[in-house]
Design a protein around this motif. Structure first.
Motif, PDB file in Angstrom:
ATOM      1  N   ARG A 168      42.964  64.745 -11.083  1.00 23.16           N
ATOM      2  CA  ARG A 168      42.658  63.651 -11.992  1.00 23.16           C
ATOM      3  C   ARG A 168      43.039  64.017 -13.416  1.00 23.16           C
ATOM      4  O   ARG A 168      42.838  65.138 -13.872  1.00 23.16           O
ATOM      5  CB  ARG A 168      41.157  63.323 -11.952  1.00 23.16           C
ATOM      6  N   PHE A 169      43.645  63.058 -14.106  1.00 23.58           N
ATOM      7  CA  PHE A 169      44.100  63.209 -15.486  1.00 23.58           C
ATOM      8  C   PHE A 169      45.099  64.355 -15.633  1.00 23.58           C
ATOM      9  O   PHE A 169      45.165  65.010 -16.667  1.00 23.58           O
ATOM     10  CB  PHE A 169      42.927  63.355 -16.448  1.00 23.58           C
ATOM     11  N   ARG A 170      45.880  64.567 -14.590  1.00 20.74           N
ATOM     12  CA  ARG A 170      47.015  65.479 -14.643  1.00 20.74           C
ATOM     13  C   ARG A 170      48.257  64.675 -14.290  1.00 20.74           C
ATOM     14  O   ARG A 170      48.184  63.621 -13.668  1.00 20.74           O
ATOM     15  CB  ARG A 170      46.872  66.654 -13.673  1.00 20.74           C
ATOM     16  N   GLY A 171      49.416  65.180 -14.695  1.00 23.54           N
ATOM     17  CA  GLY A 171      50.651  64.479 -14.418  1.00 23.54           C
ATOM     18  C   GLY A 171      51.728  65.423 -13.918  1.00 23.54           C
ATOM     19  O   GLY A 171      51.575  66.657 -13.960  1.00 23.54           O
ATOM     20  N   GLU A 172      52.824  64.840 -13.452  1.00 22.60           N
ATOM     21  CA  GLU A 172      53.947  65.624 -12.966  1.00 22.60           C
ATOM     22  C   GLU A 172      55.196  64.763 -13.038  1.00 22.60           C
ATOM     23  O   GLU A 172      55.149  63.545 -12.832  1.00 22.60           O
ATOM     24  CB  GLU A 172      53.702  66.063 -11.514  1.00 22.60           C
ATOM     25  N   TRP A 173      56.323  65.394 -13.366  1.00 23.90           N
ATOM     26  CA  TRP A 173      57.599  64.699 -13.265  1.00 23.90           C
ATOM     27  C   TRP A 173      57.979  64.666 -11.797  1.00 23.90           C
ATOM     28  O   TRP A 173      57.914  65.680 -11.108  1.00 23.90           O
ATOM     29  CB  TRP A 173      58.664  65.395 -14.099  1.00 23.90           C
ATOM     30  N   ALA A 174      58.345  63.497 -11.306  1.00 27.16           N
ATOM     31  CA  ALA A 174      58.625  63.344  -9.882  1.00 27.16           C
ATOM     32  C   ALA A 174      59.754  62.341  -9.686  1.00 27.16           C
ATOM     33  O   ALA A 174      60.065  61.542 -10.578  1.00 27.16           O
ATOM     34  CB  ALA A 174      57.367  62.869  -9.143  1.00 27.16           C
ATOM     35  N   ARG A 175      60.346  62.397  -8.508  1.00 25.69           N
ATOM     36  CA  ARG A 175      61.325  61.383  -8.117  1.00 25.69           C
ATOM     37  C   ARG A 175      60.668  60.483  -7.087  1.00 25.69           C
ATOM     38  O   ARG A 175      60.185  60.945  -6.050  1.00 25.69           O
ATOM     39  CB  ARG A 175      62.598  62.013  -7.573  1.00 25.69           C
ATOM     40  N   ILE A 176      60.627  59.200  -7.392  1.00 21.00           N
ATOM     41  CA  ILE A 176      60.063  58.193  -6.505  1.00 21.00           C
ATOM     42  C   ILE A 176      61.184  57.264  -6.095  1.00 21.00           C
ATOM     43  O   ILE A 176      61.835  56.658  -6.960  1.00 21.00           O
ATOM     44  CB  ILE A 176      58.933  57.414  -7.206  1.00 21.00           C
ATOM     45  N   LEU A 177      61.459  57.210  -4.796  1.00 19.08           N
ATOM     46  CA  LEU A 177      62.600  56.438  -4.294  1.00 19.08           C
ATOM     47  C   LEU A 177      63.890  56.851  -5.010  1.00 19.08           C
ATOM     48  O   LEU A 177      64.760  56.031  -5.302  1.00 19.08           O
ATOM     49  CB  LEU A 177      62.335  54.941  -4.451  1.00 19.08           C
ATOM     50  N   GLY A 178      63.962  58.140  -5.356  1.00 22.78           N
ATOM     51  CA  GLY A 178      65.157  58.682  -5.988  1.00 22.78           C
ATOM     52  C   GLY A 178      65.220  58.528  -7.488  1.00 22.78           C
ATOM     53  O   GLY A 178      66.127  59.059  -8.128  1.00 22.78           O
ATOM     54  N   GLU A 179      64.225  57.828  -8.100  1.00 25.22           N
ATOM     55  CA  GLU A 179      64.231  57.598  -9.546  1.00 25.22           C
ATOM     56  C   GLU A 179      63.189  58.480 -10.221  1.00 25.22           C
ATOM     57  O   GLU A 179      62.055  58.601  -9.742  1.00 25.22           O
ATOM     58  CB  GLU A 179      63.934  56.128  -9.852  1.00 25.22           C
TER      59      GLU A 179
END
Length: 368
Positions: A168-179
């Motif tokens: 909770r209240f953490r983030g991450e750079w990710a690829r979702i459906l390639g974006e």
């Protein structure tokens, strides 16, 4: 014609549209009740691109945010977020927001749609003495909220990162459906879930359709408002405004009086010395038929003690519920009454949040 998000065309084909904060937005798709219950039982997708998103960066970006917000932003770790408030010099709430550190010297502040123009002007004018820049990303990005007990399971099918590792209240750079997206475990429904911000608008409709394809159901602003009331979460212009302090609103957990100076600190300190709360934000649950709507008066033994700020019928609880301010401190379950079109109807003071998902607990979701 109002402003439109990058997904306007997709919404207009399937949703009942309406105006909010100057935007043409989906109010409901299948129906508000169905969308609320789906969010509580499964997973829903909300287009929240109308909200404000600002990039603050530079050597003194953390100092700027420590000055204009009530939280200690400089303590945030990389990809960590915190709920905070922006106050005026007298301690009145100007905005509530979530701030994430996305780089050593860069932060993203997410605020209310109705305060976008104000937020930008306030950040620039009050931050002019700091070596930092402020950029409005609101119109150049897409923001989706993926909410519900099955949100992680459904999103994981099209996401590059292990979602179980994002707290909770953490983030991450990710690829979702390639974006590429900045993905955070936050929301405004009281449920577990995520908010994803894409900084490229190409493929917005493909992303939307792809997420529907893994089982998310679309939900509109009507359901989002019911969900946030059930979760006891305030909305700016309803529970929050310049006449309300964080103390009044029960949001003092978002204030760090231990840090250095910030706008409104002196006034809040004085308010604490004088006893703190001038009024009390409470939950209201109807004991008989009816819904406690905004502006309806609240009474205790015939004496008017306050009024409702937000109200709805709760599909999760099967009763009319609301939030409101009263002038007296009353314990939960205390019998009061609400004036519904001139008729007094029985209700009780209720603990907020009204609804607590098993996966989270009270106070787990804010704002947004």
């Amino acid at each position: 014609m109002g402003k439109r998000t990058p997904l306007y065309s997709a919404h207009a084909k399937a949703a009942h549209m309406g105006e909010f904060a100057g935007f043409e937005l989906p109010i409901w798709y299948e129906g508000i009740v169905q969308e609320v219950l789906n969010t509580r039982r499964d997973a829903s997708i909300f287009d929240v691109s109308h909200m404000g998103r600002f990039l603050i960066e530079g050597p003194e970006s953390a100092s700027l945010l420590d000055w204009v917000t009530t939280a200690r932003i400089s303590d945030l770790g990389l990809r960590q977020g915190k709920y905070s408030l922006l106050c005026n010099e007298w301690g009145g709430v100007l905005e509530d927001a979530i701030v994430f550190r996305v780089g050593e010297e860069s932060f993203i502040l997410v605020g209310n749609a109705s305060r976008r123009e104000f937020d930008l002007e306030w950040l620039i004018s009050r931050g002019s003495r700091f070596e930092a820049s402020v950029k409005d990303l609101s119109d150049s990005s897409l923001m989706l909220a993926l909410q519900g007990p099955k949100a992680q399971e459904r999103l994981q099918r099209v996401c590059s990162e292990d979602l179980s590792k994002i707290r909770r209240f953490r983030g991450e750079w990710a690829r979702i459906l390639g974006e590429e997206a900045f993905l955070t475990r936050t929301g405004y429904t009281g449920e577990d879930g995520f908010e994803a911000t894409f900084f490229c608008l190409e493929g917005a409709e493909r992303i939307w359709e792809g997420l529907l394809g893994v089982g998310f159901k679309p939900a509109g602003l009507g359901a989002r408002d019911v969900l946030r009331i059930e979760a006891g979460l305030p909305l700016y212009s309803k529970e929050l405004n310049e006449s309300v302090t964080p103390i009044d609103a029960g949001l003092f957990f978002a204030v760090s009086m231990e840090k250095g100076e910030f706008i409104g600190k002196g006034a809040l300190g004085e308010a604490l010395r004088e006893g703190g709360r001038r009024k009390f934000l409470v939950g209201i649950r109807m004991e008989e038929g009816g819904v406690p709507r905004e502006g309806y008066p609240l009474f205790l033994d015939g004496e008017r003690i306050g009024e409702v700020t937000s109200g709805t019928f709760s599909p999760s609880l099967g009763a009319g519920i609301g939030l409101g301010y009263i002038s007296k401190q009353l314990e939960p379950e205390r019998a009061v009454s609400v004036g519904v079109r001139g008729v007094l109807k029985a209700c009780r003071i209720a603990r907020i949040p009204f609804y607590k998902p098993k996966a989270l607990g009270a106070g787990a979701s804010t704002q947004q």
